[in-house]
Design a protein around this motif. Sequence first.
Motif, short mmCIF file in Angstrom:
data_model
loop_
_atom_site.label_atom_id
_atom_site.label_comp_id
_atom_site.label_asym_id
_atom_site.label_seq_id
_atom_site.Cartn_x
_atom_site.Cartn_y
_atom_site.Cartn_z
N ILE A 86 27.92 -8.74 -20.65
CA ILE A 86 26.83 -8.12 -20.91
C ILE A 86 25.61 -8.18 -19.74
N LEU A 87 25.96 -9.54 -19.16
CA LEU A 87 25.40 -9.70 -18.06
C LEU A 87 25.55 -8.70 -16.84
N LEU A 140 24.34 -5.50 -17.27
CA LEU A 140 22.69 -5.52 -17.21
C LEU A 140 22.26 -5.51 -15.84
N LEU A 141 23.08 -6.12 -14.89
CA LEU A 141 22.99 -6.40 -13.45
C LEU A 141 23.50 -4.93 -13.01
N GLY A 179 20.83 -2.49 -13.94
CA GLY A 179 19.23 -2.84 -13.34
C GLY A 179 19.34 -2.36 -11.69
N VAL A 180 20.57 -2.81 -11.18
CA VAL A 180 20.64 -2.40 -9.65
C VAL A 180 20.58 -0.83 -9.62
N THR A 214 17.54 0.62 -9.83
CA THR A 214 16.43 0.51 -8.69
C THR A 214 16.72 1.19 -7.79
N ILE A 215 18.00 1.75 -7.56
CA ILE A 215 18.25 2.65 -6.11
C ILE A 215 17.96 4.01 -6.78
N ARG A 253 12.88 7.34 -9.45
CA ARG A 253 12.30 7.07 -10.72
C ARG A 253 12.44 8.46 -11.73
N ALA A 257 23.40 -0.78 -27.32
CA ALA A 257 22.54 -1.10 -28.06
C ALA A 257 21.57 -1.95 -27.49
N THR A 258 22.04 -3.25 -26.88
CA THR A 258 21.38 -4.40 -26.38
C THR A 258 20.65 -3.94 -25.35
N PHE A 296 17.88 -1.52 -26.34
CA PHE A 296 16.67 -2.27 -26.78
C PHE A 296 16.03 -2.87 -25.75
N LEU A 297 16.73 -3.30 -24.82
CA LEU A 297 15.95 -4.03 -23.70
C LEU A 297 14.94 -3.19 -22.77
N VAL A 299 16.24 -0.51 -20.92
CA VAL A 299 16.86 -0.31 -19.63
C VAL A 299 18.09 0.73 -19.92
#
Lengths: 329, 319
Positions: B153-154, B157-158, B161-162, B165-166, B169, B251-252, B255-256, B258
Amino acid sequence: MIAYIVQRLLQSAVVMAVVALVAFSLFTYVGDPITILLGQEYSEAERARLALELGLDRPFYEQFVRFAGNAMRGDFGISLRLARPVRDVVLERLPATLELSLVAALLALAVGVPMGVYTGLKRDSWLSRVFLTVSLVGISLPTFLIGILLILVFAVLLGWLPSYGRGDTVALGWWTTGYLTKSGLRALILPAITLSLFQMTLIMRLVRSEMLEVLRTDYIRFARARGLTDRAVHFRHALRNTLVPVITIAGLQLGSIIAFAIITETVFQWPGMGLLFIQSVGAADVPVMAAYLCLVSFVFVTINLVVDLLYYAVDPRLRIDRAVAGGHE
Amino acid sequence: MSEGAAGTALPQRAGMWRRALASDMLWNFLRSPVAMLAAAVTLAMFAGAAFAPWIAPHDPFNLRTLDLLDALLPPVWVDGGDLRYAFGTDNQGRDVLSTVLYGSRISLLVGICSVLFAMTLGTGLGLLSGYYGGALDAFLMRIADVQLSFPAILIALLIDGVARTILPRNAHDATAIYVLILSIGVSGWVQYARTVRGTTMVEKGKEYVLAARVIGRHPAAIMLRHVLPNAMGPVLVIATIHLAVAIITEATLSFLGVGVPPTQPSLGTLVRIGNNFLFSGEWWITVFPGGALVMMVLAVNLLGDWLRDALNPKLRRSS
């Protein structure tokens, strides 16, 4: 032995270098760092001066080396969202995450090991079945839902425990602790349970399967034949031998707990690094993201390295399947 | 050549079906109430998701049918409930039952696509790694080692997230689903690769593979037609269990905040929305999507558990 250690160290260094490269690429190529730092209303001359100052005219590898050097000293620049040095922001949040993770890890061990031993010894009793079923449900419940359910029951319906934040903290130098105040401890209960539940089921299942395996071995049969009491056989002979893999996995899981803290911290608005990271992703706060990326990777790489080297020191047989210990499911 | 391949493949497939029907598996399935219940729930949820536009009593995304006067109505059986909205409504007056049906559609879609992606990637790399060995194998397995030491999951997520960001928007909402599939898929390939690699290394030394090589079949054909079928059992077990993990991960992330955008909510997004109303007592906005999520994951997990025992790849491999 030395060759193995060197190889393992090199591997860790390569992983960290790759992570640093990703973090650095984020820094350099996401948006224009000068515009980010200065805003729009600056003259060309000032922009050029800053570019020179920051070394942005230098070749790629030189910039990277500088970035890596700064990162090693903990300097990740200024947070775009909070306009404060990233180091200060992270250091401020670090104690919250570490205190929560520590309590969660201890809780997972303190409950998971006895449950595992019990289900291993009395595998057909109804309580064991209940434990196993509950653990399957526990794996199927996403962490954030567990948190929400706990909040719903204990904070909203019963009103026993606080649902967000850390409560009052006491400052010990730069470290702030919630262990010393009543509201801090009360605030810790729900997040710690939420965070530990997944690891608890994992440890329980692991201890159970290890116990089942060990109980089948010849030396256990021999110990029984010698007429030792069940108690001595179970705890002195069997449990002890299951503990080596359990402790290693538990050590490896410490990293996972810190990673899973992202979710728990978001649910409980716990002011730790995970919440900081999610807020940074939402606001495209690249310096903080980069710092978190490097820090968490460093924690993981270090834990893995230490565990691997300990394995090697403790039991050379395990060298071949050391990779198995890295699994996370 | 191709004719010969089709000729060998067909009876093989027919044999597989006959074997499946005659084997312990069906018998085993019919004797396991848990497996049958799990399969029934899974099927029902798949059907509910697939036919959501036809089943759902309301179209929660048609703004013209929404009425803010209907907002935050409780479920029917609670005082103040409205017969039109069995499970109540959310803050925008959307029918919770309908949003859950549409939400499970997104959740399952992302879950299944990520699993297919991870399965293709992992199986492909595992075949290459096991078949060719050497530097390629060492390289891929090193990456696998490193990736396994981080929780999936990490990693998802990474990557997520990356990628966010790239990407610009304004493209977030349109690309969110693809980014999710990519990040969850990449975070899950290792187990497939390891399993397939192991089987490939064993199988490639066997005589039928040697024979195929001697008659000059292309390595790709050997890997896909001859080796892969022998590795598919464990791969299917991993895929079933991975589906549960992928649904939880999606789902996680949602939920967060992202994951998928609120305009196209998955179950995780719905829980996130409902979470804001927990304290004012509107529990149904959170509890129903959450419950649907748990039911889905639990059913798939139970099915996977049963499948693992029924196929028992370990026993089969040693026999």
